[in-house]
Design an enzyme around this catalytic site. Structure first.
Site, PDB file in Angstrom:
ATOM      1  N   GLY A  18      -9.817   5.099   6.376  1.00  0.00           N
ATOM      2  CA  GLY A  18      -9.170   3.973   6.683  1.00  0.00           C
ATOM      3  C   GLY A  18      -7.608   4.405   7.576  1.00  0.00           C
ATOM      4  O   GLY A  18      -6.704   3.639   7.526  1.00  0.00           O
ATOM      5  N   ASN A  96      -7.454   6.405   1.528  1.00  0.00           N
ATOM      6  CA  ASN A  96      -6.717   5.210   1.870  1.00  0.00           C
ATOM      7  C   ASN A  96      -7.621   3.911   1.956  1.00  0.00           C
ATOM      8  O   ASN A  96      -6.920   2.822   1.888  1.00  0.00           O
ATOM      9  CB  ASN A  96      -5.739   5.429   3.031  1.00  0.00           C
ATOM     10  CG  ASN A  96      -5.193   4.397   3.665  1.00  0.00           C
ATOM     11  OD1 ASN A  96      -4.381   3.599   3.034  1.00  0.00           O
ATOM     12  ND2 ASN A  96      -5.657   3.711   4.641  1.00  0.00           N
ATOM     13  N   SER A 148      -1.374   0.815  -5.486  1.00  0.00           N
ATOM     14  CA  SER A 148      -0.618  -0.120  -5.154  1.00  0.00           C
ATOM     15  C   SER A 148       0.532  -0.702  -6.152  1.00  0.00           C
ATOM     16  O   SER A 148      -0.023  -0.344  -7.496  1.00  0.00           O
ATOM     17  CB  SER A 148      -1.569  -1.462  -4.701  1.00  0.00           C
ATOM     18  OG  SER A 148      -0.672  -2.628  -4.696  1.00  0.00           O
ATOM     19  N   TYR A 165      -8.646  -6.835  -6.546  1.00  0.00           N
ATOM     20  CA  TYR A 165      -7.900  -5.710  -5.734  1.00  0.00           C
ATOM     21  C   TYR A 165      -7.102  -5.216  -6.752  1.00  0.00           C
ATOM     22  O   TYR A 165      -6.988  -3.671  -6.931  1.00  0.00           O
ATOM     23  CB  TYR A 165      -7.184  -6.577  -4.651  1.00  0.00           C
ATOM     24  CG  TYR A 165      -6.192  -5.535  -3.951  1.00  0.00           C
ATOM     25  CD1 TYR A 165      -6.526  -4.545  -3.089  1.00  0.00           C
ATOM     26  CD2 TYR A 165      -4.733  -5.470  -4.524  1.00  0.00           C
ATOM     27  CE1 TYR A 165      -5.565  -3.680  -2.415  1.00  0.00           C
ATOM     28  CE2 TYR A 165      -3.835  -4.539  -3.835  1.00  0.00           C
ATOM     29  CZ  TYR A 165      -4.375  -3.765  -2.892  1.00  0.00           C
ATOM     30  OH  TYR A 165      -3.531  -2.837  -2.182  1.00  0.00           O
ATOM     31  N   LYS A 169      -7.207  -1.214  -8.038  1.00  0.00           N
ATOM     32  CA  LYS A 169      -6.108  -0.268  -7.953  1.00  0.00           C
ATOM     33  C   LYS A 169      -5.488   0.284  -9.469  1.00  0.00           C
ATOM     34  O   LYS A 169      -5.030   1.475  -9.310  1.00  0.00           O
ATOM     35  CB  LYS A 169      -4.684  -0.827  -7.249  1.00  0.00           C
ATOM     36  CG  LYS A 169      -5.304  -1.046  -5.803  1.00  0.00           C
ATOM     37  CD  LYS A 169      -5.539   0.054  -5.167  1.00  0.00           C
ATOM     38  CE  LYS A 169      -5.825  -0.231  -3.548  1.00  0.00           C
ATOM     39  NZ  LYS A 169      -5.990   0.857  -2.733  1.00  0.00           N
TER      40      LYS A 169
END
Length: 258
Positions: A18, A96, A148, A165, A169
């Site tokens: 990414g 990433n 994150s 999400y 993380k």
């Protein structure tokens, strides 16, 4: 070695997943600036090649773009093989690549949940595995996973409604620590960076909608900028961090210190 030598990556080879935009671009740029050969990969080949050319032009480093969707396991081995063909080795992986899905947690579609977990956690693990197999033959390496600040606590739905999400993380944090212990005998360090709010393609709308509330929670009273991740990447990918493994470095303006 003096400090400059500790951070020097001349002759090293890195993959940044990414890496064509946002935080991945920052990571790729930092590694190239320190002298590493860099492979930028992502789902869109043209975007990777454009980013690679831009970084190569202003750093003088060798940077190439390669298509790879980490959510598709069959894409990973060809990426590693291409890296070995081009540069003869692999010393650094910056994991990433990621995705998100906004939906009320109570109605979050399971297929969307599975997509986010497949990219953010399963794909990250598969990339780490593939890199570690090469690194163990070379006597060690550096793996840096992107987590994150959202992984450390819950957020009200009106600020961020992306349960898959945050769960992914949180998984990255746990996996980072576990792999750090398991792969330490191989000479491989595994760490993570937990960025706070950095404007990006994925976060820009959320930030714009809630900018004042987010800034109230950030002691430095600003969002992350285009160079704010570079220092952490440089440290964790270089010999400067040879005695650091299993840690999650927050780069969030003090947000998680409150």
């Amino acid at each position: 070695m003096n400090v400059r030598e500790l951070f020097d990556l001349t002759g090293k080879t890195a993959i940044v997943t990414g890496g064509a935009t946002g935080l991945g671009f920052q990571a790729a740029e930092a590694l190239a600036e320190l002298g590493a050969n860099v492979v930028i990969c992502g789902r869109k080949l043209e975007r990777c090649e454009i980013a690679a050319a831009e970084i190569s032009t202003h750093t003088g480093a060798t940077v190439i773009g390669v298509r790879c969707d980490v959510g598709e396991p069959t894409d990973i081995e060809p990426l590693v093989l291409r890296t070995l063909e081009e540069f003869g080795g692999l010393d650094i992986l910056v994991n990433n690549a990621g995705t998100s899905w906004g939906a009320p947690a109570i109605d979050h579609p399971l297929e969307a949940w599975e997509k986010v977990i497949r990219v953010n956690l399963t794909g990250l693990f598969a990339m780490a595995q593939a890199a570690a197999r090469v690194m163990q033959e070379r006597g060690g390496g550096k793996i840096v996973n992107l987590s994150s600040s959202a992984s450390f606590s819950g957020l009200p739905a009106e600020l961020m409604d992306a349960a898959a999400y945050t769960a992914s993380k949180g998984g990255v944090n746990a996996l980072t620590k576990d792999l750090a212990v398991k792969w330490a005998p191989l000479g491989i360090t595994v760490n993570a960076i937990a960025p706070g709010w950095f404007p990006s393609d994925m976060s820009r709308v959320t930030i714009e909608r809630n900018a004042d509330r987010f800034l109230d929670e950030i002691p430095l009273r600003r969002f992350g900028g285009p160079h704010d991740l570079k220092g952490a990447v440089a440290f964790l990918c270089s010999a400067a961090s040879d005695f650091v493994t299993g840690t999650i470095v927050s780069v969030d303006g003090g947000q998680t210190a409150r």
